[in-house]
Write a protein that holds these residues in place. Structure first.
Motif, PDB file in Angstrom:
ATOM      1  N   LYS A  17      42.009  41.311  37.043  1.00 19.94           N
ATOM      2  CA  LYS A  17      42.640  41.114  38.342  1.00 19.94           C
ATOM      3  C   LYS A  17      41.623  40.559  39.337  1.00 19.94           C
ATOM      4  CE  LYS A  17      46.005  44.024  39.968  1.00 19.94           C
ATOM      5  NZ  LYS A  17      46.568  45.238  40.545  1.00 19.94           N
TER       6      LYS A  17
ATOM      7  N   ARG B   1      58.409  32.608  32.366  1.00 20.97           N
ATOM      8  CA  ARG B   1      58.661  31.559  33.352  1.00 20.97           C
ATOM      9  C   ARG B   1      58.767  30.208  32.664  1.00 20.97           C
ATOM     10  NH1 ARG B   1      54.024  32.109  37.535  1.00 20.97           N
ATOM     11  NH2 ARG B   1      53.487  34.188  36.785  1.00 20.97           N
TER      12      ARG B   1
ATOM     13  N   GLN C  38      54.744  45.596  46.851  1.00 18.85           N
ATOM     14  CA  GLN C  38      53.968  44.575  46.143  1.00 18.85           C
ATOM     15  C   GLN C  38      54.237  44.574  44.655  1.00 18.85           C
ATOM     16  OE1 GLN C  38      49.808  45.050  46.896  1.00 18.85           O
ATOM     17  NE2 GLN C  38      49.986  44.473  49.040  1.00 18.85           N
ATOM     18  N   GLY C  39      54.177  45.756  44.063  1.00 17.23           N
ATOM     19  CA  GLY C  39      54.334  45.838  42.620  1.00 17.23           C
ATOM     20  C   GLY C  39      53.074  45.397  41.919  1.00 17.23           C
ATOM     21  N   CYS C  40      53.107  45.413  40.594  1.00 13.66           N
ATOM     22  CA  CYS C  40      51.941  45.001  39.821  1.00 13.66           C
ATOM     23  C   CYS C  40      52.417  44.360  38.522  1.00 13.66           C
ATOM     24  CB  CYS C  40      51.028  46.188  39.528  1.00 13.66           C
ATOM     25  SG  CYS C  40      51.740  47.331  38.346  1.00 13.66           S
ATOM     26  N   GLU C  41      51.447  43.987  37.693  1.00 14.38           N
ATOM     27  CA  GLU C  41      51.814  43.277  36.467  1.00 14.38           C
ATOM     28  C   GLU C  41      52.552  44.175  35.473  1.00 14.38           C
ATOM     29  OE1 GLU C  41      48.900  44.299  37.359  1.00 14.38           O
ATOM     30  OE2 GLU C  41      47.669  44.945  35.671  1.00 14.38           O
TER      31      GLU C  41
ATOM     32  N   GLY D 141      49.126  33.530  36.417  1.00 17.05           N
ATOM     33  CA  GLY D 141      49.122  34.986  36.532  1.00 17.05           C
ATOM     34  C   GLY D 141      50.211  35.512  37.448  1.00 17.05           C
ATOM     35  N   ILE D 142      50.453  36.810  37.346  1.00 20.88           N
ATOM     36  CA  ILE D 142      51.398  37.467  38.251  1.00 20.88           C
ATOM     37  C   ILE D 142      50.663  37.827  39.544  1.00 20.88           C
ATOM     38  CG2 ILE D 142      52.692  39.626  38.625  1.00 20.88           C
ATOM     39  CD1 ILE D 142      53.628  39.491  35.786  1.00 20.88           C
ATOM     40  N   VAL D 143      51.282  37.448  40.679  1.00 23.70           N
ATOM     41  CA  VAL D 143      50.693  37.750  41.979  1.00 23.70           C
ATOM     42  C   VAL D 143      51.181  39.116  42.441  1.00 23.70           C
ATOM     43  CG1 VAL D 143      50.641  37.070  44.410  1.00 23.70           C
ATOM     44  CG2 VAL D 143      50.549  35.320  42.612  1.00 23.70           C
ATOM     45  N   THR D 144      50.236  39.984  42.804  1.00 24.25           N
ATOM     46  CA  THR D 144      50.621  41.289  43.349  1.00 24.25           C
ATOM     47  C   THR D 144      49.858  41.476  44.643  1.00 24.25           C
ATOM     48  OG1 THR D 144      48.859  42.545  42.319  1.00 24.25           O
ATOM     49  CG2 THR D 144      50.768  42.164  40.979  1.00 24.25           C
ATOM     50  N   GLY D 145      50.584  41.411  45.734  1.00 18.69           N
ATOM     51  CA  GLY D 145      49.922  41.473  47.038  1.00 18.69           C
ATOM     52  C   GLY D 145      48.988  40.291  47.175  1.00 18.69           C
ATOM     53  N   ASP D 146      47.696  40.538  47.400  1.00 22.44           N
ATOM     54  CA  ASP D 146      46.721  39.458  47.561  1.00 22.44           C
ATOM     55  C   ASP D 146      45.865  39.266  46.320  1.00 22.44           C
ATOM     56  OD1 ASP D 146      47.593  38.897  50.087  1.00 22.44           O
ATOM     57  OD2 ASP D 146      46.184  40.273  51.053  1.00 22.44           O
TER      58      ASP D 146
ATOM     59  N   LEU E 295      57.118  31.130  46.628  1.00 26.59           N
ATOM     60  CA  LEU E 295      56.638  32.438  47.081  1.00 26.59           C
ATOM     61  C   LEU E 295      56.106  33.269  45.916  1.00 26.59           C
ATOM     62  CD1 LEU E 295      56.384  34.468  49.404  1.00 26.59           C
ATOM     63  CD2 LEU E 295      58.736  35.185  48.943  1.00 26.59           C
ATOM     64  N   ARG E 296      54.922  33.833  46.105  1.00 21.42           N
ATOM     65  CA  ARG E 296      54.282  34.744  45.142  1.00 21.42           C
ATOM     66  C   ARG E 296      54.062  34.107  43.760  1.00 21.42           C
ATOM     67  NH1 ARG E 296      57.934  38.174  47.738  1.00 21.42           N
ATOM     68  NH2 ARG E 296      59.422  37.857  46.079  1.00 21.42           N
ATOM     69  N   GLN E 297      53.882  32.772  43.743  1.00 22.29           N
ATOM     70  CA  GLN E 297      53.568  32.136  42.468  1.00 22.29           C
ATOM     71  C   GLN E 297      52.337  31.251  42.654  1.00 22.29           C
ATOM     72  OE1 GLN E 297      56.654  30.427  39.950  1.00 22.29           O
ATOM     73  NE2 GLN E 297      58.211  31.320  41.282  1.00 22.29           N
TER      74      GLN E 297
ATOM     75  N   LYS F 134      56.474  44.822  37.636  1.00 18.05           N
ATOM     76  CA  LYS F 134      57.316  43.672  37.980  1.00 18.05           C
ATOM     77  C   LYS F 134      58.130  43.152  36.779  1.00 18.05           C
ATOM     78  CE  LYS F 134      55.866  41.044  41.705  1.00 18.05           C
ATOM     79  NZ  LYS F 134      54.931  40.082  42.331  1.00 18.05           N
TER      80      LYS F 134
ATOM     81  N   SER G 177      58.634  34.929  40.065  1.00 12.27           N
ATOM     82  CA  SER G 177      57.299  35.443  40.389  1.00 12.27           C
ATOM     83  C   SER G 177      57.087  36.846  39.836  1.00 12.27           C
ATOM     84  CB  SER G 177      57.071  35.433  41.898  1.00 12.27           C
ATOM     85  OG  SER G 177      57.694  36.532  42.502  1.00 12.27           O
TER      86      SER G 177
ATOM     87  N   ARG H  67      57.977  37.645  36.819  1.00  9.26           N
ATOM     88  CA  ARG H  67      57.955  37.510  35.354  1.00  9.26           C
ATOM     89  C   ARG H  67      56.568  37.129  34.859  1.00  9.26           C
ATOM     90  NH1 ARG H  67      62.717  39.192  32.729  1.00  9.26           N
ATOM     91  NH2 ARG H  67      64.528  38.400  33.858  1.00  9.26           N
TER      92      ARG H  67
ATOM     93  N   LYS I   2      39.576  44.291  38.904  1.00 10.34           N
ATOM     94  CA  LYS I   2      39.864  45.090  37.712  1.00 10.34           C
ATOM     95  C   LYS I   2      39.507  44.262  36.488  1.00 10.34           C
ATOM     96  CE  LYS I   2      43.811  46.265  35.495  1.00 10.34           C
ATOM     97  NZ  LYS I   2      45.243  46.458  35.442  1.00 10.34           N
TER      98      LYS I   2
ATOM     99  N   VAL J 134      46.777  38.508  38.557  1.00  7.16           N
ATOM    100  CA  VAL J 134      46.433  39.130  37.283  1.00  7.16           C
ATOM    101  C   VAL J 134      46.421  38.054  36.205  1.00  7.16           C
ATOM    102  CG1 VAL J 134      47.057  40.893  35.603  1.00  7.16           C
ATOM    103  CG2 VAL J 134      47.559  41.237  38.027  1.00  7.16           C
TER     104      VAL J 134
ATOM    105  N   CYS K  40      46.428  30.303  37.484  1.00  8.67           N
ATOM    106  CA  CYS K  40      47.659  29.807  38.109  1.00  8.67           C
ATOM    107  C   CYS K  40      48.892  30.387  37.433  1.00  8.67           C
ATOM    108  CB  CYS K  40      47.708  28.279  38.080  1.00  8.67           C
ATOM    109  SG  CYS K  40      47.843  27.596  36.418  1.00  8.67           S
TER     110      CYS K  40
END
Lengths: 109, 795
Positions: A69, B537, B504-507, A54-59, A14-16, B510, B530, B532, A79, A62, A52
């Motif tokens: 982004k 990671r 959601q958060g952001c970079e 990057g940090i996932v934020t919503g859809d 999830l979210r990765q 999080k 996720s 981090r 962004k 980054v 791959c």
């Protein structure tokens, strides 16, 4: 155009993001939650950073190198405010197996 | 003036603002100068130091030529002779007398109440007694489920006690909340781990000189090591009553704060006005203002009682109530309830005017409602969005909506105009300075947000006081978030984002939240990869081409031929593109593929050097007494020990350390986050140094004799920094923000229990911390390093 079976969805936490290599071509595949997955080229339009990782934020994801982004729904960079995009691929899940729709195999080379 | 509490002193402060020829003497039966009693709960909870409560110190009385007699209790008023008598035998004449004797705790009729470990919660001495009695695992029983009782319960719990609250009535805070609100409050209190026993009446306290248990009228018995009585307050009216002044529960006053004797005035919690008595600060300030005008012969509007607000001061638990709280005939009710989150808001409206407000779980709008109260605002045009104002994009707009004459700080009666005046005329540009200059936001603190917005909107060079919010996704400060994570028992980043953020958060937030949940729970949290950054990671530092760098831990920079040989073999086996000696006396293997990382760690057989993370980097050392001709301390042994004690822990930003064996400082300890500098006979422990983007010489924390003491001082600072710095705040910014004086007071010079607490929490975190590279044996972690190849064939 053809659908390629990749692997079970359990490989995409999830979210990765995860790197998927198809004949030396790198894709980044993401599990966005709620059964939603996305696949893009594993190269940030900025300086080719591995999306791959990057940090996932919503859809969006980054890039780990300089923080650009990318919207995974459209492939567009959101962004900074600049009009470039990453190639996006259709994804489907059937019986827990994730497949990606690729252009004609040859064009991958 | 008889009484040196908050109401009396508020009156004095107002008297001093007016031209007068009064010769004032103040009698106080406590031995402290006046202090902010409201904040005793924060002292008990360990959020504030007792020394910081003083409103005006002795020098203030001297400067304003006010006679001060502390520790003297006035025992009688002789109205004929116009004198008062003190318990020290003193006799003092008066022309005008102010009685401001406040109130006392109600002591219920419980058998055996005078035992040594039974406390009331009213004074600084009470609080000190409770702090001394509270210890890890002690069973504390609080009698009374009102504001004071709940705050006492939480404070004792934060000091490690197992706490039970006993409430006579069926519901908590039953004088401020309706049954629904009270139910949500009870849920939250119980979630915090405090037991609630409602509908019980205490009958007797058991034990010889010391209480051991509490018996109820229904025969139940619960064990108790500490008992707190918080069953309400009653006016200290007996002085007035004995002197023959008109009294009911309190000393009766008119709108000019005059008693039935025109030479005698009274104000504060000892008084009664129109049948009302008081227990909250705001009306007392208003009384002080009126009385100051009356007694100095200036015209004034008479005192009118208005809705007073009650706010529960438990961090992370918002409860606010003002005015009426129960529905009645002819009252309109506007309600919102989110039961799973425990958020409840209720407004009571009569004739389009607000007559009551109850907020549980979210009191962020309380100042808006208080303004409607104070101004008796006609709400007709706002009826569509009473609970949810249209979101404003311009924060200045909220501020612009407040009229100049409106009160911003209800506790201390400071208007918007006064705040703006302070900003313009006195150059106030931070909350700290605003507090000093106007006293706004020094009472209950609920107007802090509005004060901040005003400063931001008006002050040209606004400084945020370090209370910056983490980011737009979770708009709270690091401190606030730490409180919420702790009190709401949030153990994962996603929980914080779901409840307090945008989900959601952001970079930015999080990784910060990842650190905060980790440090609050000392490692006992639900780790979410996720949230981090990739470095955390895969425990390696990502490079510009997507490859990684590997830096094993080489403690104190001391290696061996065996280790070097192994590193060389690994470098060849995995085609490492560059082997480099770093500035931290370590070896960096650069250009490593992600999938090779676990194998490299295995082959190296060395722990992670944490060079990729916000954590403990290294301890740089010189050779010290082991080889150096000039060394006076064994820098290598001390450095390796220091590294061992802190390694594998995470910090708000990277933490670099060094130990130097003599003041020549070859290991550059004075430009490190923490440095030990040896000198003849002692160690200097220095902190907050830097040699990066900025260069800063470290400040001296303390000088100590033994190596063990030096390591302990370093540990105190290290843990204090971990717990209090904002995420991504380097130690050199941290020490400048807080100031070394405060840091010393909170660490090396702190009370023994505070020091012990820091060291214990460090020890707990250390016990749960492990070498990140051991994740190679963790099956669930392996997915981080794989690259996936298609199962199906390409057509």
């Amino acid at each position: 155009m053809s659908w390629v079976r990749i692997t079970g969805t359990a490989s995409f936490p999830l979210r990765q993001g995860r790197k998927v290599v198809i004949q030396e071509h790198e894709l980044a595949v993401f599990n966005l939650g709620n059964g939603k997955y996305a696949a893009v080229d594993n190269a940030c339009p900025h300086r080719g950073g591995p999306l791959c990782d990057g940090i996932v934020t919503g859809d969006t994801v980054v890039c780990p190198l300089h923080g650009w982004k990318t919207d995974l729904e459209t492939g567009h960079v959101v962004k900074p405010d600049i009009c470039v995009r990453t190639l996006r691929y259709e994804v489907q899940v059937e019986d827990g197996m994730l497949s990606i729709k690729l252009p004609a195999a040859a064009s991958l080379y | 003036m008889i009484g040196n509490g908050m109401a009396g002193v508020a009156c004095l402060e107002n008297i001093l603002k007016l031209p007068n020829d009064l010769d004032i003497t103040v009698f106080g039966d406590e031995t402290y100068p006046n202090y902010n009693r409201i904040m005793l709960s924060s002292v008990l909870a360990g959020e504030r130091e007792a020394d910081n409560l003083t409103i005006n110190g002795i020098d203030w009385y001297q400067k304003n030529r006010i006679g001060l007699r502390l520790g003297v209790r006035i025992t009688a008023i002789d109205r004929k002779k116009r004198i008062i008598r003190g318990d020290d035998g003193s006799v003092t004449e008066y022309d005008k007398l102010i009685i401001a004797t406040g109130s006392s705790p109600v002591i219920p009729a419980i058998e055996g109440i005078g035992k040594s470990n039974v406390f009331t919660f009213r004074t600084l001495d009470d609080t000190r007694g409770m702090i001394a009695a509270a210890r890890e695992g002690a069973r504390a029983v609080v009698i009374g489920g009102g504001i004071l009782g709940l705050e006492a319960a939480r404070g004792l719990q934060l000091r490690g006690c197992e706490v039970t609250v006993v409430q006579l009535k069926d519901s908590l805070m039953n004088r401020q909340l309706d049954a629904t609100a009270s139910g949500h409050l009870r849920d939250k209190i119980e979630q915090l781990g405090i037991q609630v026993l409602a509908g019980r009446t205490a009958a007797a306290i058991q034990g010889d000189n010391t209480a051991t248990a509490l018996t109820f009228t229904n025969g139940e018995v619960i064990p108790a090591d500490i008992i707190i009585i918080a069953a309400g307050i009653q006016p200290n009216a007996w002085l007035g009553r004995d002197a023959g002044l008109a009294c009911n529960r309190g000393i009766i006053v008119n709108g000019h704060m005059q008693t039935s004797d025109p030479r005698i005035y009274a104000l504060g919690e000892c008084t009664e006005f129109n049948g009302e008595t008081w227990g909250l600060i705001a009306p007392l300030h208003e009384q002080g203002r009126v009385l100051a005008a009356v007694i100095t012969g200036h015209p004034t509007e008479p005192f009118q009682s208005s809705a007073a607000a009650a706010k529960l001061k438990i961090t992370g638990l918002d409860v606010f109530s003002a005015g009426e709280y129960l529905e009645s005939e002819g009252t309109g009710v506007v309600k919102y309830e989110d039961a799973p989150l425990g958020i409840y808001k209720k407004l009571l409206i009569r004739n389009n005017r607000l007559v009551g407000v109850v907020l549980v779980g979210d009191d962020s709008d309380s100042s808006r409602y208080m303004n409607w109260f104070r101004n008796n605002t006609d709400l007709l045009v706002r009826r569509k969005n009473l609970l949810f104002p249209e979101p404003v994009s311009d924060r200045g707009e909220v501020v612009a909506e407040i009229a100049d004459a409106e009160t911003v700080c209800g506790c201390l009666g400071v208007t918007k105009a006064q705040i703006i005046q302070a900003i313009h005329e006195k150059g106030v540009n931070s909350l700290v300075r605003l507090k000093e200059t106007t006293r706004a936001s020094t009472g209950c603190g609920s107007c802090t947000g509005t004060c901040q917005s005003l400063l931001k909107a008006v002050a040209p060079d606004f400084e945020a006081d370090g209370n910056r919010v983490l980011c737009q996704c979770v708009p709270y400060s690091d401190d606030h978030l730490r409180g919420m994570i702790r009190t709401q028992r949030l153990r994962s980043v996603q929980e914080v984002l779901d409840i307090y953020g945008d989900g959601q958060g952001c970079e930015v937030c999080k990784p910060a939240l990842s650190y905060l949940v980790d440090v609050v729970w000392a490692g006992d949290h639900n780790e979410d990869p996720s949230a981090r950054f990739i470095n955390d990671r895969v425990h390696a530092n990502i490079q510009k081409d997507g490859t990684f760098s590997v830096i094993p831990r080489i403690r104190g920079g001391v290696t061996s031929p065996v280790q070097l040989r192994k590193i060389a073999e690994v470098a060849e086996k995995y085609n490492v593109r560059m082997v480099k000696i770093t500035g931290s006396q370590r070896i960096d293997l650069l250009g490593v593929q992600k999938q090779d990382l676990p194998k490299i760690w295995e082959d190296l057989g060395m722990p992670s050097g944490q060079a990729y993370t916000k954590g403990v980097r290294m301890v740089k050392t010189c050779v010290g007494t082991q080889f150096c001709r000039f060394g006076v301390k064994d820098a290598i042994a001390a450095g390796i020990e220091l590294e061992k004690r802190f390694e594998n822990l995470y910090t708000p930003h990277k933490t670099k350390m060094a130990v130097a064996g003599c003041p020549r400082n070859c290991s550059e300890a004075t430009v490190k986050d923490i440095g030990l500098v040896g000198q003849e006979g002692s160690w200097q422990v220095v902190v907050g140094g830097a040699a990066g983007k900025s260069v800063r010489k470290a400040d001296l924390l303390v000088t100590v004799v033994s190596t063990e003491e030096a390591l302990e001082a370093a540990a105190l600072f290290f843990q204090y920094y971990r717990e209090n710095a904002n995420y991504l705040e380097r130690s050199y910014d941290f020490v400048q923000r807080l100031g070394m004086e405060k840091i010393r007071k909170d660490t090396v010079y702190a009370q023994p229990p505070v020091r012990k607490g820091l060291l214990q929490r460090l020890q707990k975190a250390k016990m749960l911390a492990k070498d990140a590279w051991l994740d190679r044996y963790d099956k669930s972690h392996r997915g981080q390093f794989v690259q996936i190849e298609p199962a199906g064939r390409l057509q």
